[in-house]
Design an enzyme around this catalytic site. Structure first.
Site, PDB file in Angstrom:
ATOM      1  N   GLY A   1      -9.583   5.806  -5.194  1.00  0.00           N
ATOM      2  CA  GLY A   1      -8.345   5.052  -5.460  1.00  0.00           C
ATOM      3  C   GLY A   1      -7.160   5.494  -4.611  1.00  0.00           C
ATOM      4  O   GLY A   1      -7.303   5.790  -3.424  1.00  0.00           O
ATOM      5  N   VAL A   2      -6.014   5.575  -5.244  1.00  0.00           N
ATOM      6  CA  VAL A   2      -4.789   5.903  -4.494  1.00  0.00           C
ATOM      7  C   VAL A   2      -4.842   7.355  -3.998  1.00  0.00           C
ATOM      8  O   VAL A   2      -4.354   7.674  -2.903  1.00  0.00           O
ATOM      9  CB  VAL A   2      -3.540   5.624  -5.365  1.00  0.00           C
ATOM     10  N   ASP A   3      -5.515   8.217  -4.734  1.00  0.00           N
ATOM     11  CA  ASP A   3      -5.674   9.628  -4.329  1.00  0.00           C
ATOM     12  C   ASP A   3      -6.399   9.694  -2.977  1.00  0.00           C
ATOM     13  O   ASP A   3      -5.957  10.347  -2.024  1.00  0.00           O
ATOM     14  CB  ASP A   3      -6.508  10.329  -5.421  1.00  0.00           C
TER      15      ASP A   3
ATOM     16  N   ASP B   1       0.899  -1.168   0.000  1.00  0.00           N
ATOM     17  CA  ASP B   1       0.000   0.000   0.000  1.00  0.00           C
ATOM     18  C   ASP B   1       0.930   1.208   0.000  1.00  0.00           C
ATOM     19  O   ASP B   1       1.750   1.358   0.908  1.00  0.00           O
ATOM     20  CB  ASP B   1      -0.862  -0.054   1.277  1.00  0.00           C
ATOM     21  N   ILE B   2       0.839   2.047  -0.993  1.00  0.00           N
ATOM     22  CA  ILE B   2       1.824   3.132  -1.149  1.00  0.00           C
ATOM     23  C   ILE B   2       1.863   4.064   0.063  1.00  0.00           C
ATOM     24  O   ILE B   2       2.879   4.683   0.354  1.00  0.00           O
ATOM     25  CB  ILE B   2       1.554   3.928  -2.453  1.00  0.00           C
TER      26      ILE B   2
ATOM     27  N   GLY C   1      -6.012   2.617 -13.100  1.00  0.00           N
ATOM     28  CA  GLY C   1      -7.239   2.310 -12.343  1.00  0.00           C
ATOM     29  C   GLY C   1      -8.428   3.007 -12.977  1.00  0.00           C
ATOM     30  O   GLY C   1      -8.799   2.713 -14.118  1.00  0.00           O
TER      31      GLY C   1
ATOM     32  N   SER D   1      -2.802   6.003 -13.856  1.00  0.00           N
ATOM     33  CA  SER D   1      -3.852   5.865 -14.886  1.00  0.00           C
ATOM     34  C   SER D   1      -4.358   4.444 -15.081  1.00  0.00           C
ATOM     35  O   SER D   1      -5.269   4.223 -15.880  1.00  0.00           O
ATOM     36  CB  SER D   1      -3.384   6.388 -16.260  1.00  0.00           C
TER      37      SER D   1
HETATM   38  N1  APR Z   1      -1.339   1.885  -2.965  1.00  0.00           N
HETATM   39  C1  APR Z   1      -0.815   1.629  -4.188  1.00  0.00           C
HETATM   40  N2  APR Z   1      -1.537   1.563  -5.318  1.00  0.00           N
HETATM   41  C2  APR Z   1      -2.863   1.755  -5.200  1.00  0.00           C
HETATM   42  C3  APR Z   1      -3.494   2.038  -3.970  1.00  0.00           C
HETATM   43  C4  APR Z   1      -2.656   2.096  -2.822  1.00  0.00           C
HETATM   44  N3  APR Z   1      -3.167   2.355  -1.608  1.00  0.00           N
HETATM   45  N4  APR Z   1      -4.825   2.178  -4.209  1.00  0.00           N
HETATM   46  C5  APR Z   1      -5.018   1.986  -5.517  1.00  0.00           C
HETATM   47  N5  APR Z   1      -3.842   1.713  -6.125  1.00  0.00           N
HETATM   48  C6  APR Z   1      -3.554   1.431  -7.525  1.00  0.00           C
HETATM   49  C7  APR Z   1      -4.698   0.885  -8.346  1.00  0.00           C
HETATM   50  O1  APR Z   1      -4.798  -0.540  -8.152  1.00  0.00           O
HETATM   51  C8  APR Z   1      -4.235   1.235  -9.743  1.00  0.00           C
HETATM   52  O2  APR Z   1      -3.378   0.213 -10.233  1.00  0.00           O
HETATM   53  O3  APR Z   1      -3.223   2.655  -8.160  1.00  0.00           O
HETATM   54  C9  APR Z   1      -3.409   2.505  -9.552  1.00  0.00           C
HETATM   55  C10 APR Z   1      -4.076   3.762 -10.090  1.00  0.00           C
HETATM   56  O4  APR Z   1      -5.437   3.667  -9.846  1.00  0.00           O
HETATM   57  P1  APR Z   1      -6.321   4.989  -9.449  1.00  0.00           P
HETATM   58  O5  APR Z   1      -6.075   5.338  -8.056  1.00  0.00           O
HETATM   59  O6  APR Z   1      -7.726   4.724  -9.859  1.00  0.00           O
HETATM   60  O7  APR Z   1      -5.719   6.181 -10.332  1.00  0.00           O
HETATM   61  P2  APR Z   1      -5.945   6.523 -11.880  1.00  0.00           P
HETATM   62  O8  APR Z   1      -6.276   5.337 -12.683  1.00  0.00           O
HETATM   63  O9  APR Z   1      -4.764   7.344 -12.251  1.00  0.00           O
HETATM   64  O10 APR Z   1      -7.245   7.439 -11.839  1.00  0.00           O
HETATM   65  C11 APR Z   1      -7.116   8.704 -11.220  1.00  0.00           C
HETATM   66  O11 APR Z   1      -9.018   8.348  -9.849  1.00  0.00           O
HETATM   67  O12 APR Z   1      -8.905   8.435  -7.564  1.00  0.00           O
HETATM   68  C12 APR Z   1      -9.237   9.160  -8.675  1.00  0.00           C
HETATM   69  O13 APR Z   1      -8.814  11.437  -8.025  1.00  0.00           O
HETATM   70  C13 APR Z   1      -8.332  10.349  -8.825  1.00  0.00           C
HETATM   71  O14 APR Z   1      -9.686  11.257 -10.561  1.00  0.00           O
HETATM   72  C14 APR Z   1      -8.459  10.587 -10.294  1.00  0.00           C
HETATM   73  C15 APR Z   1      -8.505   9.182 -10.868  1.00  0.00           C
END
Ligand code: APR
Length: 327
Positions: free
Chosen positions: A31-33, A9-10, A118, A116
């Site tokens: 998601g990760v944000d 988990d980042i 996710g 990107s």
């Molecule tokens: N630690 C590491 N990786 C993670 C975590 C975590 N805690 N949570 C999710 N991920 C991974 C997902 O499995 C995916 O492989 O991060 C990668 C990116 O996924 P997203 O978080 O959905 O990001 P993204 O695809 O870039 O979409 C960005 O989603 O959360 C919103 O505000 C964000 O609008 C933006 C969009």
């Protein structure tokens, strides 16, 4: 190891900076944000409010507050629209801009999620390739430790065709030691007469003195000899091997240094040695390639394919739950 792929988990990564896959508002999301904002606490959002957003492909840096790192670098990846609207270029820019900000902030270690891959729908195997290629290019000119953090098994995918090709290569070559032992008990063969077989790929020496010199050559001596023969610099070799400078200088300064198997193999890959010379270099470190090790078989697969891209090999090793090449 300059480029690591790890499952974690980042928000738990104890590095100098973690990278957030944000959206242009920089005001949080899912998601990760969402995970990063939750773990960092409300102060992070407060600071982000003052940044005035972020363009796709760019990056901005803030403090990390309650996270176990010093900085959060927010970058906005492209939304996938089929690949014809410059998505690849924008995604690569996310990694490059983030790495440049980390370098300017004096970071020695950085952790990335798969940007990107996710909610933004970028095909995971392609997102992985862009990440590894861009980070690898940066690491050729900079000393930094970079982690590609994979949150869940599902979010890590190498190309399906390659995955299947490796899977069938393993099926064809993997020898389960238990089975092999049973077979050995059945067929009581007579030991083959011991012949002095020179390792494949190395020319048989002219005379006994040369032969003995080849046997006495240590791992470190053979490695340095091969670097010279290939016309490489030390830095070109250890960077191509995903080895850091510290370890390389240890090997260079100690002729009897014994590396780990992933390190020895990483150098064979960097030197693009054929299988015979790979076996010879491994032997100098006290190892052999074995068909009862999936790790060995996957590396052998890439050598037979003539594919010496250590990042692609590590992606495959990670996909098959094996340790990675490098130190
Ligand atoms: N630690 C590491 N990786 C993670 C975590 C975590 N805690 N949570 C999710 N991920 C991974 C997902 O499995 C995916 O492989 O991060 C990668 C990116 O996924 P997203 O978080 O959905 O990001 P993204 O695809 O870039 O979409 C960005 O989603 O959360 C919103 O505000 C964000 O609008 C933006 C969009």
């Amino acid at each position: 190891m300059p480029l690591n792929i790890v499952r974690n988990d980042i928000t738990k990564m104890k590095v100098d900076a973690i990278v957030n896959a944000a959206n242009p508002s920089l005001l949080g999301g899912g998601g990760v944000d969402g995970a990063i904002h939750r773990a960092a606490g409300p102060e992070l959002l407060e600071e982000c409010r003052g940044l005035g957003g972020c363009e796709t492909g760019s990056a901005k840096i803030t403090g990390a507050y309650r996270l176990p790192c010093k900085y959060v670098i927010h970058t906005v990846g492209p939304i996938w629209h089929g690949g014809l609207l410059g998505e690849r270029k924008l995604l690569s820019s996310c990694y490059r801009e983030s790495l440049n900000l980390a370098r300017d902030a004096g970071c020695e270690s950085v952790a990335f999620p798969l940007i990107s891959a996710g909610a933004y729908g970028y095909p995971r195997d392609r997102a992985l390739d862009v990440a590894v290629e861009t980070i690898g290019a940066f690491l050729r000119d900079h000393e930094m430790t970079v982690y590609l953090v994979v949150f869940d098994r599902a979010s890590f995918q190498i190309g399906e065709r390659r995955f299947q090709a490796i899977e069938s290569y393993i099926d064809d070559h993997y020898v389960d030691l238990r089975l092999d032992k049973a077979r050995r008990v059945q067929s009581v063969g007579f030991p083959q007469p011991q012949t002095m077989a020179y390792p494949l790929g190395s020319a048989a020496p002219g005379n006994l003195r040369e032969a003995l010199a080849m046997i006495d050559e240590s791992f470190s001596e053979m490695l340095l000899r091969k670097i010279d023969e290939k016309g490489m610099t030390d830095a070109q070799c250890y960077k191509k091997a995903n080895i850091d400078r510290k370890l390389f200088s240890k090997i260079r300064s100690d002729r009897l240094y014994k590396p780990s198997k992933p390190t020895a193999l990483a150098f064979a890959i960097a030197l693009e040695l054929p299988l015979g010379e790979t076996r010879e270099l491994l032997e100098k470190a006290g190892f052999a390639l074995s068909h009862s090790s999936k790790f060995d078989i996957i590396v052998e697969y890439f050598i037979r394919q003539g594919n010496y891209n250590i990042y692609e090999i590590n992606e495959a090793l990670f996909a098959f739950d094996q340790s990675l090449l490098g130190n």
